[in-house]
Design an enzyme around this catalytic site. Structure first.
Site, PDB file in Angstrom:
ATOM      1  N   ASN A 200      -3.070  50.431  89.788  1.00 23.54           N
ATOM      2  CA  ASN A 200      -2.860  50.951  88.431  1.00 23.54           C
ATOM      3  C   ASN A 200      -3.550  52.321  88.335  1.00 23.54           C
ATOM      4  O   ASN A 200      -4.731  52.444  88.644  1.00 23.54           O
ATOM      5  CB  ASN A 200      -3.510  49.945  87.459  1.00 23.54           C
ATOM      6  CG  ASN A 200      -3.186  50.201  86.018  1.00 23.54           C
ATOM      7  OD1 ASN A 200      -2.048  50.509  85.673  1.00 23.54           O
ATOM      8  ND2 ASN A 200      -4.188  50.060  85.152  1.00 23.54           N
ATOM      9  N   ASP A 266       0.025  54.826  75.442  1.00 22.59           N
ATOM     10  CA  ASP A 266      -0.276  55.327  74.093  1.00 22.59           C
ATOM     11  C   ASP A 266       0.025  56.823  74.066  1.00 22.59           C
ATOM     12  O   ASP A 266       0.095  57.467  75.119  1.00 22.59           O
ATOM     13  CB  ASP A 266      -1.698  54.992  73.602  1.00 22.59           C
ATOM     14  CG  ASP A 266      -2.817  55.335  74.564  1.00 22.59           C
ATOM     15  OD1 ASP A 266      -2.629  56.239  75.407  1.00 22.59           O
ATOM     16  OD2 ASP A 266      -3.892  54.715  74.472  1.00 22.59           O
TER      17      ASP A 266
END
Ligand code: 9MR
Length: 354
Positions: A200, A266
């Protein structure tokens, strides 16, 4: 249309937001969760333990809009094993149970990282063999406890330097060398053979030297048959900077035979935040969900927080705010409608149902 001004308290800052009284009816409504299910896509949200235990609106937003959850903090090392050999699973248990009760899947976050480590680990002087033992114990305890209940694990988190193509000099690298990555993946795979194992990373969503280095690393691991199954594009974007070539960037990795998930979406907006930026942000959320739908091996998109007052953004990027699809009153924003819109569009020949 009635347009007023609402005063929002965002972190310590006061923000004036021109607010449209009819804004909800201006945008696509729809059952986000059902739409994601129908498209065979995971739509996830990062959750925190306290509001999930105490705030029924928070619970409703999480279970009513999303199909999957990621533990925002509670599965991190410092909370799970605050002292060597002393484990606290109260937070992780609460999340995994909530997910089960509400028919949601779970992404595990995270195993090897440089942040949120307990003092005993961060400040220890580790020989390779001993650190391998520590990693083995932690993996068996954490991944073993939820074996079969986690869809994916971020086994390796942020292995590269913030802006650069070099591997980050974390304690794992220092003690074990570059092969800590393969080693952690093998260890995780042995404990939970059913979970999809991920690297990630952030600042890789729009290509560049860091993305190239990640590509080289992933290719090398796959050539060596290391159990790596996916790449997480964290996707912490600044408004106006969502990469246009997101699909191509994802497909570069999926062409290697990997999944690519958007894991921490986001879109933060510089203050003062106005209605125009909020609307544009809606299109940015639409763009990201649409990109995932276009990429055959993109299992889903996870947003990094249920609502504004739970977002990491105002604290970590002062002067920016409103990065998520729900505001501080849990009112859905155009970002939610953008996701509905992307999921509602008819496309041909797309993903088989999962
Ligand atoms: O959202 C998390 C925030 O509450 C924590 O204070 C912070 C500590 O580093 O970590 C945040 O989550 C991070 C995630 O675990 C990894 N990618 C970056 C995320 C935002 O910082």
């Amino acid at each position: 249309m009635a347009v007023g001004v609402v005063v929002l308290v965002v972190g310590a800052a006061l923000v004036l937001v021109p607010w449209s009284g009819e804004r909800e009816s201006d945008h696509a409504e729809g059952d986000l969760r059902q739409l994601a299910d129908a498209r065979g896509m995971d739509l996830g949200v990062a959750v925190a333990v306290d509001p999930l235990a105490r705030d029924s609106t928070y619970q409703d937003v999480v279970s009513g809009n999303y199909t999957s959850m990621t533990a925002e903090n509670t599965m991190k090392w410092s909370l799970v094993q605050p002292e060597r050999g002393e484990f606290d699973f109260s937070g992780p248990d609460a999340l995994v149970d909530f997910a089960d009760e509400h028919g949601m899947s779970m992404r595990g976050h995270t195993l090897t990282w440089h942040n949120q480590l307990p003092e005993w680990l961060a400040e220890g002087e580790w020989e390779e063999e001993e650190l391998r033992e520590v990693l083995q114990e932690h993996t068996e305890a954490l991944l073993g406890r939820y074996q079969g209940r986690m869809q994916a694990w971020d086994v390796i988190n942020e292995p590269f330097q913030d802006d650069g193509p070099e591997l980050r000099e974390n304690l794992w690298l220092e003690a074990m060398g570059e092969d800590y990555i393969a080693h952690a993946l093998w260890t995780a795979n042995a404990v939970d053979p059913d979970a999809e194992l991920y690297i990630n990373e952030f600042n890789v969503e729009g290509g560049g030297a860091k993305s190239d280095a990640l590509y080289e690393l992933a290719s090398d691991l796959l050539e060596r048959d290391v159990p790596l199954h996916g790449i997480g594009f964290q996707s912490h974007f600044l408004h106006g900077q969502v990469p246009d070539d997101l699909v191509e960037q994802m497909e570069r990795f999926t062409d290697l035979g990997l999944d690519v998930a958007v894991t921490e979406l986001d879109v933060r907006i510089p203050e003062p935040v106005g209605q125009e930026q909020i609307e544009e942000q809606g299109q940015e959320y639409r763009q990201v969900v649409q990109a995932c739908l276009e990429v055959e091996r993109c299992p889903g998109v996870t947003v990094w927080g249920a609502a504004e007052h739970h977002s990491w953004v105002p604290e970590w990027f002062p002067g920016t705010a409103q990065a998520l699809p729900f505001d501080e009153n849990y009112v859905p924003k155009p970002a939610r409608s953008g996701m509905v819109d992307a999921l509602s569009r008819r496309r041909q020949g797309r993903r088989p149902s999962r």
